[in-house]
Design a protein around this motif. Sequence first.
Motif, PDB file in Angstrom:
ATOM      1  N   CYS A  65       0.980  -1.176   0.050  1.00 53.70           N
ATOM      2  CA  CYS A  65      -0.095   0.103  -0.101  1.00 53.70           C
ATOM      3  C   CYS A  65       0.775   1.155  -0.133  1.00 53.70           C
ATOM      4  O   CYS A  65       0.322   2.106  -0.792  1.00 53.70           O
ATOM      5  N   ARG A  66       2.131   1.195   0.204  1.00 54.43           N
ATOM      6  CA  ARG A  66       2.909   2.741   0.487  1.00 54.43           C
ATOM      7  C   ARG A  66       4.192   2.543  -0.614  1.00 54.43           C
ATOM      8  O   ARG A  66       4.867   3.179  -0.168  1.00 54.43           O
ATOM      9  N   THR A  67       3.659   1.489  -1.384  1.00 53.39           N
ATOM     10  CA  THR A  67       5.173   1.328  -3.018  1.00 53.39           C
ATOM     11  C   THR A  67       4.127   1.385  -3.779  1.00 53.39           C
ATOM     12  O   THR A  67       3.547   1.422  -3.849  1.00 53.39           O
ATOM     13  N   HIS A  68       5.137   2.415  -4.758  1.00 53.32           N
ATOM     14  CA  HIS A  68       4.334   3.726  -5.763  1.00 53.32           C
ATOM     15  C   HIS A  68       5.336   2.302  -6.800  1.00 53.32           C
ATOM     16  O   HIS A  68       6.513   2.340  -6.399  1.00 53.32           O
ATOM     17  N   VAL A  69       4.229   2.396  -7.663  1.00 50.39           N
ATOM     18  CA  VAL A  69       4.878   1.207  -9.215  1.00 50.39           C
ATOM     19  C   VAL A  69       6.045   1.728  -9.675  1.00 50.39           C
ATOM     20  O   VAL A  69       7.197   1.650 -10.214  1.00 50.39           O
ATOM     21  N   ASP A  70       5.885   3.128  -9.449  1.00 51.22           N
ATOM     22  CA  ASP A  70       7.091   3.695 -10.240  1.00 51.22           C
ATOM     23  C   ASP A  70       8.233   4.104  -9.666  1.00 51.22           C
ATOM     24  O   ASP A  70       9.391   4.056  -9.870  1.00 51.22           O
ATOM     25  N   ARG A  71       8.405   3.723  -8.548  1.00 54.82           N
ATOM     26  CA  ARG A  71       9.246   3.193  -7.733  1.00 54.82           C
ATOM     27  C   ARG A  71      10.451   2.047  -8.062  1.00 54.82           C
ATOM     28  O   ARG A  71      11.402   1.672  -7.905  1.00 54.82           O
ATOM     29  N   VAL A  72       9.169   1.189  -7.804  1.00 57.05           N
ATOM     30  CA  VAL A  72       9.806  -0.380  -8.220  1.00 57.05           C
ATOM     31  C   VAL A  72       9.660  -1.097  -9.562  1.00 57.05           C
ATOM     32  O   VAL A  72      10.046  -2.014  -9.590  1.00 57.05           O
ATOM     33  N   ALA A  73       9.128  -0.850 -10.643  1.00 55.97           N
ATOM     34  CA  ALA A  73       8.383  -1.299 -12.026  1.00 55.97           C
ATOM     35  C   ALA A  73       9.991  -1.166 -12.284  1.00 55.97           C
ATOM     36  O   ALA A  73      10.409  -0.349 -12.664  1.00 55.97           O
ATOM     37  N   LYS A  74      10.224  -2.416 -13.192  1.00 57.47           N
ATOM     38  CA  LYS A  74      11.692  -2.298 -13.895  1.00 57.47           C
ATOM     39  C   LYS A  74      11.283  -2.618 -15.418  1.00 57.47           C
ATOM     40  O   LYS A  74      10.215  -3.673 -15.234  1.00 57.47           O
ATOM     41  N   ASP A  75      10.947  -2.416 -16.273  1.00 51.63           N
ATOM     42  CA  ASP A  75      11.405  -2.447 -17.718  1.00 51.63           C
ATOM     43  C   ASP A  75       9.512  -2.660 -17.617  1.00 51.63           C
ATOM     44  O   ASP A  75       9.374  -3.791 -18.503  1.00 51.63           O
ATOM     45  N   ASP A  76       8.902  -1.557 -17.054  1.00 44.30           N
ATOM     46  CA  ASP A  76       7.226  -1.595 -17.048  1.00 44.30           C
ATOM     47  C   ASP A  76       6.920  -3.354 -16.626  1.00 44.30           C
ATOM     48  O   ASP A  76       5.706  -3.710 -17.092  1.00 44.30           O
ATOM     49  N   SER A  77       7.460  -3.949 -16.009  1.00 45.28           N
ATOM     50  CA  SER A  77       6.881  -4.907 -14.853  1.00 45.28           C
ATOM     51  C   SER A  77       7.334  -4.877 -13.998  1.00 45.28           C
ATOM     52  O   SER A  77       8.060  -5.034 -13.372  1.00 45.28           O
ATOM     53  N   LEU A  78       6.375  -5.655 -13.115  1.00 41.19           N
ATOM     54  CA  LEU A  78       6.161  -6.348 -12.019  1.00 41.19           C
ATOM     55  C   LEU A  78       6.439  -7.662 -11.268  1.00 41.19           C
ATOM     56  O   LEU A  78       5.258  -8.079 -11.981  1.00 41.19           O
ATOM     57  N   THR A  79       7.309  -8.073 -10.768  1.00 42.75           N
ATOM     58  CA  THR A  79       7.087  -9.207  -9.950  1.00 42.75           C
ATOM     59  C   THR A  79       6.667  -9.097  -8.396  1.00 42.75           C
ATOM     60  O   THR A  79       6.918  -9.188  -7.542  1.00 42.75           O
ATOM     61  N   ILE A  80       5.446  -9.967  -8.406  1.00 45.39           N
ATOM     62  CA  ILE A  80       4.361 -10.221  -6.757  1.00 45.39           C
ATOM     63  C   ILE A  80       4.624 -11.329  -6.199  1.00 45.39           C
ATOM     64  O   ILE A  80       4.368 -12.321  -7.403  1.00 45.39           O
ATOM     65  N   GLY A  81       4.322 -11.599  -5.246  1.00 45.86           N
ATOM     66  CA  GLY A  81       4.938 -12.813  -4.567  1.00 45.86           C
ATOM     67  C   GLY A  81       4.503 -12.725  -2.845  1.00 45.86           C
ATOM     68  O   GLY A  81       5.001 -11.885  -2.192  1.00 45.86           O
ATOM     69  N   PRO A  82       4.174 -13.832  -2.521  1.00 43.60           N
ATOM     70  CA  PRO A  82       4.181 -13.936  -1.401  1.00 43.60           C
ATOM     71  C   PRO A  82       5.535 -13.745  -0.398  1.00 43.60           C
ATOM     72  O   PRO A  82       6.409 -13.834  -0.704  1.00 43.60           O
ATOM     73  N   LEU A  83       5.072 -13.051   0.589  1.00 41.42           N
ATOM     74  CA  LEU A  83       5.601 -12.877   1.798  1.00 41.42           C
ATOM     75  C   LEU A  83       7.457 -14.034   2.001  1.00 41.42           C
ATOM     76  O   LEU A  83       6.125 -14.964   1.960  1.00 41.42           O
ATOM     77  N   ARG A  84       8.126 -13.892   1.715  1.00 44.10           N
ATOM     78  CA  ARG A  84       9.054 -15.128   2.152  1.00 44.10           C
ATOM     79  C   ARG A  84       8.861 -15.775   3.102  1.00 44.10           C
ATOM     80  O   ARG A  84       8.656 -14.502   4.409  1.00 44.10           O
ATOM     81  N   ASN A  85       9.785 -16.826   4.190  1.00 48.78           N
ATOM     82  CA  ASN A  85       9.660 -17.054   4.837  1.00 48.78           C
ATOM     83  C   ASN A  85       8.804 -17.914   6.280  1.00 48.78           C
ATOM     84  O   ASN A  85       8.515 -18.172   6.894  1.00 48.78           O
ATOM     85  N   LEU A  86       7.404 -17.466   5.396  1.00 49.68           N
ATOM     86  CA  LEU A  86       6.119 -17.987   6.421  1.00 49.68           C
ATOM     87  C   LEU A  86       5.740 -18.915   5.194  1.00 49.68           C
ATOM     88  O   LEU A  86       5.234 -18.975   3.489  1.00 49.68           O
ATOM     89  N   PRO A  87       4.699 -19.936   5.641  1.00 49.09           N
ATOM     90  CA  PRO A  87       3.926 -20.881   4.963  1.00 49.09           C
ATOM     91  C   PRO A  87       2.416 -20.362   3.909  1.00 49.09           C
ATOM     92  O   PRO A  87       2.512 -19.348   4.318  1.00 49.09           O
ATOM     93  N   VAL A  88       3.106 -20.147   2.272  1.00 51.31           N
ATOM     94  CA  VAL A  88       2.012 -20.007   1.766  1.00 51.31           C
ATOM     95  C   VAL A  88      -0.059 -20.707   2.307  1.00 51.31           C
ATOM     96  O   VAL A  88       0.222 -22.098   2.047  1.00 51.31           O
ATOM     97  N   ILE A  89      -0.835 -19.985   2.207  1.00 50.24           N
ATOM     98  CA  ILE A  89      -2.093 -20.233   2.275  1.00 50.24           C
ATOM     99  C   ILE A  89      -2.439 -20.787   1.264  1.00 50.24           C
ATOM    100  O   ILE A  89      -2.892 -21.686   0.432  1.00 50.24           O
ATOM    101  N   ARG A  90      -2.490 -19.609  -0.143  1.00 47.55           N
ATOM    102  CA  ARG A  90      -2.837 -19.615  -0.740  1.00 47.55           C
ATOM    103  C   ARG A  90      -2.429 -17.801  -1.828  1.00 47.55           C
ATOM    104  O   ARG A  90      -2.196 -17.167  -1.259  1.00 47.55           O
ATOM    105  N   ASP A  91      -2.310 -17.620  -3.527  1.00 46.44           N
ATOM    106  CA  ASP A  91      -1.658 -17.005  -3.825  1.00 46.44           C
ATOM    107  C   ASP A  91      -0.750 -15.967  -2.942  1.00 46.44           C
ATOM    108  O   ASP A  91       0.430 -16.411  -3.048  1.00 46.44           O
ATOM    109  N   LEU A  92      -1.231 -15.321  -2.748  1.00 47.04           N
ATOM    110  CA  LEU A  92      -0.406 -13.924  -1.639  1.00 47.04           C
ATOM    111  C   LEU A  92      -0.592 -13.767  -0.529  1.00 47.04           C
ATOM    112  O   LEU A  92      -0.103 -13.030   0.316  1.00 47.04           O
ATOM    113  N   VAL A  93      -0.825 -14.642   0.303  1.00 48.43           N
ATOM    114  CA  VAL A  93      -1.910 -14.391   1.596  1.00 48.43           C
ATOM    115  C   VAL A  93      -1.071 -15.415   2.245  1.00 48.43           C
ATOM    116  O   VAL A  93      -0.722 -17.064   2.094  1.00 48.43           O
TER     117      VAL A  93
END
Lengths: 231, 112
Positions: A65-93
């Motif tokens: 919520c506090r990360t602007h796309v402009d700051r982190v997008a590389k070559d007009d693309s983004l990769t989003i995943g669930p937090l590392r080091n924690l078991p994934v329940i589903r998708d990004l949760v």
Amino acid sequence: MKVRVKRGAAYEQFEVPRHPSQTVLDVVIYIQRVLDPSLAYRYACRVGMCGSCAMMVNDVPRWTCRTHVDRVAKDDSLTIGPLRNLPVIRDLVVDMREFFDKWARAKGDFRGRQTKEDDFAPVPPSSEPRQLADAGIECIGCGVCYAACDVVKWNPDYLGPAALNRAWTLVNDVRDAGRLERLRAVSGDAGCHACHSHVSCTERCPKKLSPTGSIAGLKRAVAKAVVQGDL
Amino acid sequence: MSYRTQAALWVAQRASAAVLAVFVVVHLFTIIYAVRGGLTGAEILERTRGSVGWFAFYSLFVLAVTIHVPIGLRSVCLEWLRWRGPSRDFVLILFAAILAWTGMQAVLSIYI
């Protein structure tokens, strides 16, 4: 913009329109509301107060919520995943139980010694223990530091930066009666001594706290207690 | 292993690291001095044989290494190999004994 979202073992790609001041959370909400309603993710406040929307953005843990796309997008693309080091329940949760269980294991709860009959305990804001406690007190338990920590990855028993930071604030709380028990709980191979001071937690903390500094404080406090024979 | 022992091992490793930081520098300067000064093996042995100072220095060096290395390897075993428990600690105590034995053999060979 091309957005790759980790879903289970694979990534799924979506095409999302760019907007001014767009946040990564806006992107995830767009995907779920417009492109694929089955996408699972978490958020609540949208303004950096609740800490529930933390995810890996281009392999870096962030509040979406506090990360602007402009700051982190590389070559007009983004990769989003669930937090590392924690078991994934589903998708990004992710399942945060282990993360919070470790707060309990680190004795992250206040142990008072006074009763309701006693007067308020005066703690001068300028006193050193109060200032040390203040330095770490603003943690909201988002799990970003935990996802950033390599030691958690290598040693799953490690209590992690957030739980140890919480323990350090209580060690400096002059009203607290559980100091020695807490120092025991944060000692050893799963505790503060496992930290390699990589400083990833401090680097990534969205609240600009320094769990590394808190852990160093715990190491000093435990070492002192061992040398003095208190532990 | 108790939390007290684990915490004490951490203190021992940091203390031995502080000792090693000084000793390694002295050791390196000694090597540079000996090599640049063109000392032969016989000339070096002439200075170290019977020297209580060099014997004490290198004995303490060996002691610090014997303490520091196996404790560090405990973490390496845990984090890289997920190896923990009494079997790991037994092997590391054995490794510490080998370090102490071979190290002191080397120290004695330049003293006696």
